[in-house]
Enzyme design. Sequence first.
Site, PDB file in Angstrom:
ATOM      1  N   LYS A 133      73.664 142.049  86.985  1.00 29.00           N
ATOM      2  CA  LYS A 133      73.629 143.212  86.089  1.00 29.00           C
ATOM      3  C   LYS A 133      74.295 144.420  86.741  1.00 29.00           C
ATOM      4  O   LYS A 133      75.044 145.162  86.094  1.00 29.00           O
ATOM      5  CB  LYS A 133      72.173 143.527  85.707  1.00 29.00           C
TER       6      LYS A 133
ATOM      7  N   GLN B  37      62.994 144.245  85.671  1.00 24.35           N
ATOM      8  CA  GLN B  37      63.257 142.805  85.728  1.00 24.35           C
ATOM      9  C   GLN B  37      61.938 142.022  85.658  1.00 24.35           C
ATOM     10  O   GLN B  37      61.029 142.265  86.447  1.00 24.35           O
ATOM     11  CB  GLN B  37      64.018 142.472  87.027  1.00 24.35           C
TER      12      GLN B  37
ATOM     13  N   ASP C 103      66.275 146.559  76.955  1.00 29.51           N
ATOM     14  CA  ASP C 103      65.900 145.160  76.736  1.00 29.51           C
ATOM     15  C   ASP C 103      65.294 144.976  75.338  1.00 29.51           C
ATOM     16  O   ASP C 103      65.128 143.852  74.874  1.00 29.51           O
ATOM     17  CB  ASP C 103      64.847 144.729  77.775  1.00 29.51           C
TER      18      ASP C 103
END
Length: 273
Positions: free
Chosen positions: A43, A87, A110
């Site tokens: 990422k 994460q 997200d």
Amino acid sequence: MAVKVKQQQKEAADALKAKGITPCLAVVIVGEDPASKVYVAGKIRDCGEVGIESREYALPEATTQEELLALVEKLNADDTVSGILVQLPLPKHLDEKAIINTIAPNKDVDAFHPANVGRIMIGDYDFLPCTPAGVMELLKEYEIDPTGKECVVVGRSNIVGKPQAMLLLHQNGTVTVCHSRTKDLKEVTLRADILVVAIGRGEFITGDMIKEGAVVIDVGMNRNSAGKLVGDVEFSSAEKKASYITPVPGGVGPMTRAILMKNTVKAAELNAK
Ligand code: NDP
């Protein structure tokens, strides 16, 4: 295809920077999970390619709930941060739900916050979760219109299966969702014109479970006994039946990452308003 999406985001990021807005993604990782470290590194690398600023917060395994919440709140309040990604999975002693619920919805790239999940349900959203949105981009790119088609989603997780089903429904598919309690999985998958599989079981869906000419999207990422990365679909038998099929590696994974870049640029744009 993912390269194309990233190129578009690079152009969008450059245009924002010309207006004095720098998209910035804050990535928080807790602990030493090797797979998570690889994902985070990817990422950060993508951000570099697209021209998005990235800030990595690598916290020790022993980080407390209070410390993590304090960091998320600090990032929420930081106007130079466009998007926040924590994460997952987090170490067991941390409450994932509480952390996700603390991320400001306008920085939730997200799209896991309940406010964003609810907005997806009613079709009025700013952010879509990266993997299902990536699948929809792939369908669009190959001019596969779900309208009126039998769409079968295998897996009902909050991050893939459920939002995937909702997005196919928004695109007028006739959607069936299967899970571990589905009685006769093969009977359902054989009906699918579009089959999306996200179960986390290596090569579980075989060619005999696929209708001739179906579009097969394999979200799964698993290591087989030889340590090789495989999908949830057995590619060799499935490709004989499918009209289109996504490979693993490749296919959905790179698109997922590209959509994260898209969401971050969008967050920068929205938050500047
Ligand atoms: P989860 O473990 O959260 O969910 C798995 C789902 O599959 C559950 O709904 C479960 O059913 C269902 N399931 C499990 N076994 C079966 C079975 N035998 N028959 C039918 N359904 C079954 O997984 P995720 O959704 O997070 O991820 C799924 C896969 O996708 C994983 O391999 C993951 O690594 C991969 N992934 C890939 C991404 C990418 O970028 N390519 C991004 C995210 C995930 P039940 O609810 O009944 O338990």
